[in-house]
Design a protein around this motif. Structure first.
Motif, short mmCIF file in Angstrom:
data_model
loop_
_atom_site.label_atom_id
_atom_site.label_comp_id
_atom_site.label_asym_id
_atom_site.label_seq_id
_atom_site.Cartn_x
_atom_site.Cartn_y
_atom_site.Cartn_z
N ASP A 73 -18.90 38.62 -17.22
CA ASP A 73 -18.77 37.39 -17.47
C ASP A 73 -18.09 36.76 -16.13
N SER A 74 -18.44 37.18 -15.00
CA SER A 74 -18.09 36.74 -13.77
C SER A 74 -18.67 35.47 -13.51
N TRP A 75 -17.81 34.39 -12.81
CA TRP A 75 -18.43 33.05 -12.53
C TRP A 75 -19.62 33.30 -11.40
N VAL A 76 -19.50 34.44 -10.78
CA VAL A 76 -20.64 34.55 -9.54
C VAL A 76 -22.09 34.77 -10.33
N ARG A 77 -21.93 35.24 -11.61
CA ARG A 77 -23.24 35.39 -11.92
C ARG A 77 -23.82 34.20 -12.67
N VAL A 78 -22.89 33.25 -12.95
CA VAL A 78 -23.28 32.00 -13.55
C VAL A 78 -24.02 31.50 -12.32
N HIS A 79 -23.51 31.56 -11.16
CA HIS A 79 -24.24 30.87 -9.71
C HIS A 79 -24.98 31.67 -9.06
#
Length: 283
Positions: A73-79
């Protein structure tokens, strides 16, 4: 194949309770008038935005240095696995939180609080900046406690027009301990990757068992400190007794089941809710 997740999967709303609960505690410990409640709510919202920014910076820095890359659930994966876009997102949240906080202090004539709060904001940003950020040093846990204790709780306390007293000190200690408890409860599953990335966390230094024990002890200390704060108000004796009992039970429970951050925050919220209801019944 890269793992891509959506923003609502990374948001993890429960984590932001560590910024909301200090505002709730200030409200419970002080007979907050209507003209003080609004700046308290707005300032708490500003703190949540700042926490969001720091969470984003932390995810980006961990990704760049090789820590927490198993974190789904890292925000880097979102982006799209791009830490640079994550940092841009973080700066937007930082700007929004800063503007909201500044406007609140200006409109409600509390600009002097900025002088007090600004060093803690800078310290929170240093937690993630640089080649060797503070989060990778042995000072990382202490920085977290300082930012959420004297920083967040202290700033919100002063926003309501209160002066420094023993109740304020007890509240600062409570949220310093709570934030460190949350951080410790998060660390054990990441020991291997943190060690490989050179992150000198408490769990890397002392192992999972001692880290969970420290998380439990700090959570108990947080509730004991809130009990002291309630006692000092001369109006929350029943709530103080509740905090003491909850400290003993929850501290044991956290260590026994090796609870993570979400469970720790659930325990805290249940205690706050029951304490609030008790205070309402007393009035």
């Amino acid at each position: 194949m890269p793992v891509i997740i959506r923003w609502w999967q990374a948001l993890n709303p429960a984590i932001y309770l560590v910024s909301v609960l200090p505002g709730v505690a200030v409200w419970m410990l002080h007979d907050t008038a209507a003209d003080e409640t609004i700046p308290l709510i707005l300032s708490t919202a500003g703190v949540v935005l700042l926490q969001h920014a720091i969470n984003l910076f932390n995810d980006a820095k961990d990704w760049q240095l090789g820590a927490d890359q198993e974190k789904l659930d890292s925000w880097v994966r979102v982006h799209d696995n791009n830490p640079h876009i994550t940092n841009k997102h973080a700066f937007i949240s930082l700007a929004a939180g800063s503007i909201l906080g500044l406007l609140t202090l200006f409109v409600f004539d509390r600009l002097w609080v900025l002088v007090y709060a600004l060093p803690f904001v800078v310290l929170g940003l240093l937690y993630n900046f640089g080649r060797r950020p503070l989060s990778y040093s042995t000072a990382g846990e202490w920085v977290t406690g300082i930012c959420y204790g004297p920083g967040v709780f202290g700033s919100l306390w002063f926003v309501t027009g209160q002066s420094l007293n023993l109740t304020a000190v007890a509240g600062m200690l409570a949220f310093a301990a709570l934030s460190m408890s949350l951080l410790f409860s998060h660390q054990p599953p990441q020991i291997d990757t943190d060690r490989a990335a050179g992150k000198n966390s408490f769990a890397v230094r002392y192992g999972a068992a001692r880290t969970y024990l420290a998380a439990a002890a700090l959570f108990a200390l947080s509730l004991f400190s809130l009990a002291a704060a309630q006692w000092l108000t001369d109006k929350g004796i029943a709530a103080a007794i509740l905090f003491i009992c909850a400290a003993l039970i929850a501290g044991w429970r956290i260590n026994k089941v090796q609870a993570g951050p979400r469970q720790v925050l659930i325990y805290a919220c249940v205690v706050f809710l029951v304490a609030y209801l008790m205070l309402m019944l007393m009035h």
